[in-house]
Scaffold this active site. Structure first.
Site, PDB file in Angstrom:
ATOM      1  CB  SER A   1       2.066  -7.576  -0.019  1.00  0.00           C
ATOM      2  OG  SER A   1       3.102  -8.035   0.838  1.00  0.00           O
TER       3      SER A   1
ATOM      4  CG  HIS B   1       3.569  -3.627  -0.931  1.00  0.00           C
ATOM      5  ND1 HIS B   1       3.536  -2.256  -0.783  1.00  0.00           N
ATOM      6  CD2 HIS B   1       3.752  -4.135   0.327  1.00  0.00           C
ATOM      7  CE1 HIS B   1       3.675  -1.945   0.493  1.00  0.00           C
ATOM      8  NE2 HIS B   1       3.812  -3.066   1.184  1.00  0.00           N
TER       9      HIS B   1
ATOM     10  CG  ASP C   1       5.520  -5.781   3.052  1.00  0.00           C
ATOM     11  OD1 ASP C   1       5.314  -4.570   3.231  1.00  0.00           O
ATOM     12  OD2 ASP C   1       4.664  -6.569   2.599  1.00  0.00           O
TER      13      ASP C   1
ATOM     14  CG  MET D   1       9.238  -6.643   7.601  1.00  0.00           C
ATOM     15  SD  MET D   1       7.965  -7.689   8.319  1.00  0.00           S
ATOM     16  CE  MET D   1       6.581  -7.324   7.234  1.00  0.00           C
TER      17      MET D   1
ATOM     18  CG  HIS E   1       6.037  -0.896   3.631  1.00  0.00           C
ATOM     19  ND1 HIS E   1       4.923  -1.543   4.135  1.00  0.00           N
ATOM     20  CD2 HIS E   1       6.370   0.040   4.556  1.00  0.00           C
ATOM     21  CE1 HIS E   1       4.610  -1.021   5.309  1.00  0.00           C
ATOM     22  NE2 HIS E   1       5.473  -0.066   5.589  1.00  0.00           N
TER      23      HIS E   1
ATOM     24  CG  MET F   1       7.635  -1.918   7.793  1.00  0.00           C
ATOM     25  SD  MET F   1       6.477  -3.267   7.532  1.00  0.00           S
ATOM     26  CE  MET F   1       6.934  -3.740   5.872  1.00  0.00           C
TER      27      MET F   1
ATOM     28  CG  MET G   1       1.431   1.021   7.990  1.00  0.00           C
ATOM     29  SD  MET G   1       1.666  -0.237   6.725  1.00  0.00           S
ATOM     30  CE  MET G   1       1.455  -1.760   7.662  1.00  0.00           C
TER      31      MET G   1
ATOM     32  CG  ASP H   1       0.621  -2.522   3.498  1.00  0.00           C
ATOM     33  OD1 ASP H   1       0.132  -3.662   3.416  1.00  0.00           O
ATOM     34  OD2 ASP H   1       1.838  -2.303   3.636  1.00  0.00           O
TER      35      ASP H   1
HETATM   36  C1  DX5 Z   1       2.583  -5.673   6.980  1.00  0.00           C
HETATM   37  C2  DX5 Z   1       2.970  -5.408   5.553  1.00  0.00           C
HETATM   38  C3  DX5 Z   1       1.923  -5.671   4.543  1.00  0.00           C
HETATM   39  C4  DX5 Z   1       1.473  -7.110   4.449  1.00  0.00           C
HETATM   40  C5  DX5 Z   1       0.073  -7.112   3.970  1.00  0.00           C
HETATM   41  O1  DX5 Z   1       3.604  -5.241   7.799  1.00  0.00           O
HETATM   42  O2  DX5 Z   1       3.360  -4.056   5.405  1.00  0.00           O
HETATM   43  O3  DX5 Z   1       2.333  -5.222   3.259  1.00  0.00           O
HETATM   44  O4  DX5 Z   1       2.223  -7.885   3.556  1.00  0.00           O
HETATM   45  O5  DX5 Z   1      -0.374  -8.408   4.021  1.00  0.00           O
HETATM   46  P1  DX5 Z   1      -1.928  -8.724   4.208  1.00  0.00           P
HETATM   47  O6  DX5 Z   1      -2.613  -8.236   2.982  1.00  0.00           O
HETATM   48  O7  DX5 Z   1      -1.931 -10.225   4.327  1.00  0.00           O
HETATM   49  O8  DX5 Z   1      -2.375  -8.027   5.449  1.00  0.00           O
HETATM   50 ZN    ZN Z   2       3.691  -3.311   3.298  1.00  0.00          ZN
END
Ligand code: DX5
Ligand code: ZN
Length: 220
Positions: A7, A32, A34, A36, A65, A67, A136, A174
């Site tokens: 990620s 990956h 993320d 947000m 992903h 969010m 998750m 994840d």
């Molecule tokens: C959290 C994300 C993850 C995050 C994982 O909301 O969806 O993808 O980047 O990071 P680590 O591996 O540090 O928990």
């Molecule tokens: Zn993620």
């Protein structure tokens, strides 16, 4: 084959291309990303513009992903930016099925996921329409959080559902994944392992990824 999906949330964004190249050289399987929005989760990260930039520096599949609230509004833009997989949170939309349909209509593989406290009931009526189910193992919003141990039971439950439906959807996990727990997650039935801080926070990405692969080989 088990897959590793670093990620980039924990990567150094001042040299993102170099960071991606480093995990690609270390034989990552997916990148990956993320997304947000400061509404669905408290944090704000990146939009389609960065996905498009990442697309230009790697051939690895982009595992995006979402969010964000109202994901339907942005699915075409993330598809156009070069996403290979788009995963939506069940809590983020009143129309999960429509969102999944939209992702596929845009030529992208569709994933669904939920927060750690959300029951898996929603899977029953969507499972045959998805390419990936993400469990998750932290509350979405931030990298570097502690793995929630109860997630292993959730992985096992999803594995059971997928097997009983003869589904070929991938099972991804994840949040808080590191060398010390990736074996247990694999044993529980996960196929794809997202890892941010454990990889990008380490001194040697290759060494860390190799250690994760060793765990996956030994514990499955
Ligand atoms: C959290 C994300 C993850 C995050 C994982 O909301 O969806 O993808 O980047 O990071 P680590 O591996 O540090 O928990
Ligand atoms: Zn993620």
């Amino acid at each position: 084959m088990k897959k590793l999906a670093p990620s980039i949330l924990s990567a150094d964004f001042t040299c993102l291309a170099k960071e991606i190249k480093a995990v690609e050289d270390a034989k990552a399987d997916y990148i990956h990303i993320d997304i947000m929005d400061g509404h669905f989760v408290p944090n704000i990260t990146v939009g389609p513009f960065i996905v498009e930039a990442v697309r230009r520096v790697t051939r690895l599949p982009l595992d995006v992903h979402l969010m964000i609230e109202r994901p339907e509004q942005y699915i075409p833009a993330f598809a156009k930016a070069g996403s290979d997989i788009i995963t939506v949170q069940v809590e983020s939309t009143p129309h999960l099925h429509r969102a999944v349909q939209m992702i596929r209509e845009n030529g992208v593989r569709a994933g669904v996921t939920c927060k750690p406290s959300t029951p898996l009931d929603f899977l029953e009526h969507i499972i045959d329409d998805v390419d990936l189910v993400l469990v998750m193992s932290v509350n979405p919003g931030f990298g570097g959080q502690e793995f929630i141990p109860a997630s292993l039971e959730k992985v096992k439950a999803v594995r059971k559902i997928l097997d009983s439906r003869h589904s070929s959807a991938e099972l991804e996990i994840d949040g808080g994944i590191k060398v010390g727990n990736i074996g247990a997650a694999s044993k529980a039935g996960a196929d794809v392992f997202v890892s941010g801080s454990a990889i990008f926070g380490s001194d040697d990405y290759k060494k860390t990824i190799r250690a994760m692969r060793r765990e996956l080989r030994e514990k499955h």
